[in-house]
Design a protein around this motif. Sequence first.
Motif, PDB file in Angstrom:
ATOM      1  N   ASP A 289      53.420  36.990  14.653  1.00  0.00           N
ATOM      2  CA  ASP A 289      54.199  38.212  14.884  1.00  0.00           C
ATOM      3  C   ASP A 289      54.750  38.242  16.305  1.00  0.00           C
ATOM      4  O   ASP A 289      55.916  38.583  16.531  1.00  0.00           O
ATOM      5  N   MET A 290      53.894  37.914  17.274  1.00  0.00           N
ATOM      6  CA  MET A 290      54.322  37.947  18.675  1.00  0.00           C
ATOM      7  C   MET A 290      55.456  36.962  18.921  1.00  0.00           C
ATOM      8  O   MET A 290      56.449  37.280  19.593  1.00  0.00           O
ATOM      9  N   GLY A 291      55.327  35.741  18.385  1.00  0.00           N
ATOM     10  CA  GLY A 291      56.369  34.745  18.571  1.00  0.00           C
ATOM     11  C   GLY A 291      57.684  35.186  17.960  1.00  0.00           C
ATOM     12  O   GLY A 291      58.754  35.056  18.576  1.00  0.00           O
ATOM     13  N   HIS A 292      57.604  35.717  16.746  1.00  0.00           N
ATOM     14  CA  HIS A 292      58.817  36.196  16.076  1.00  0.00           C
ATOM     15  C   HIS A 292      59.474  37.322  16.861  1.00  0.00           C
ATOM     16  O   HIS A 292      60.669  37.273  17.166  1.00  0.00           O
ATOM     17  N   LYS A 293      58.688  38.351  17.206  1.00  0.00           N
ATOM     18  CA  LYS A 293      59.295  39.540  17.812  1.00  0.00           C
ATOM     19  C   LYS A 293      59.808  39.274  19.218  1.00  0.00           C
ATOM     20  O   LYS A 293      60.848  39.816  19.613  1.00  0.00           O
ATOM     21  N   ALA A 294      59.104  38.445  19.987  1.00  0.00           N
ATOM     22  CA  ALA A 294      59.563  38.151  21.343  1.00  0.00           C
ATOM     23  C   ALA A 294      60.966  37.565  21.335  1.00  0.00           C
ATOM     24  O   ALA A 294      61.785  37.843  22.226  1.00  0.00           O
ATOM     25  N   LEU A 295      61.280  36.744  20.336  1.00  0.00           N
ATOM     26  CA  LEU A 295      62.630  36.192  20.212  1.00  0.00           C
ATOM     27  C   LEU A 295      63.566  37.175  19.521  1.00  0.00           C
ATOM     28  O   LEU A 295      64.720  37.335  19.923  1.00  0.00           O
TER      29      LEU A 295
END
Length: 366
Positions: free
Chosen positions: A72-78
């Motif tokens: 989730d963090m990787g997806h949302k950060a981008l």
Amino acid sequence: MVPAPPSPSAFTFSEDGILACLAGHFPQTHPSLLLGRGDDCAVLKAGRPLCVSSDLFLEDIHFRRSYFSPEDMGHKALAVNVSDLAGCGARPLGFTLCLGLPDWVDMAWLDCFFGGMAALAGQQRMALAGGDLSRCERLHISVTVWGETAEPGGFLARGGSMPGDSLFVVGRLGLARVGLHVLEAQGRAALADWPAACAAHLRPEPQVDAGLMLARAGYNARPPALMDLSDGIIRDLPRLLGLSGELRAGADGQPPQQNQGQNPGQSQGLGAAILLPQGLLHPEVLRYAQEQGKNPVHEALLGGEDYALLGSCAPDMLPSLHAAIPGFCSIGTITAGGGITCNNEPLDRLSGFDHFEAGARGKKAD
């Protein structure tokens, strides 16, 4: 067929090990790069003008590890950065990634984080051009993205709305706000009862295709005014209308440059009459408001992190935009008298989230 990345156990937790893990998720070469990762700088292949945006994504400010998975963090950060490109009607090309990593991070966590980010980067055909690594007390993520103009078409800007223009959104309003509240209250258990709201908060989907279509629609007509809707209509609509001060003057005291055919002077004294019936809102927004004794329309107006698009256009563009863009919805009219109303109610008593207000933390203001 793309080979699966090596197991994280194959890498030691070191700078070289982290870079090797990252290389398993992100290709080294890309059509938009003349020189990719591995040198002091990347070299971009820029045939057309580029637009650039940066965002921070900080632990306990923008996300909590208690209910965000690494993916989730990787997806949302981008995604939050890609949404800025969508708000300019741009086609994403690439990004850089800077990470401040605390002691609890290990290779298994990083492998999942890179996997979530790489999935979105692959979907948007974006290159990872480089970045930086450092130790940090809390997880610190900084992403810079760039994109190019649609063809045919040009970048879209916030300024240029005129009285009588139609106000529109692309995407759901208030759904991510509900997701934030239920995740704060229940943790990941909230996904069972609030799947759409939690998904909207944890994994927003940038409206890139809609932004490109809006840019193309403005090629032979007065371009729409457009922006990424990340702080809620209450905060972002005044920015679209030039009422927040950001569009009033450039560094030399003169009005900033707008899209061709737009008149920056038109932004002075603008207002809006929003028409937002409850039937336009997602059922989970309506259910949450009913359970909490809140006004669902107010929740939609206040909701931050929707990563929808907010814009205005000439009324004669509406039929074609409705037909071409999924999720496109007209929600009112730009007015000349100043002030913003919704369903004939003045909105001067509602205020959205501000990171720098006393006591603010995350996007949780009511």
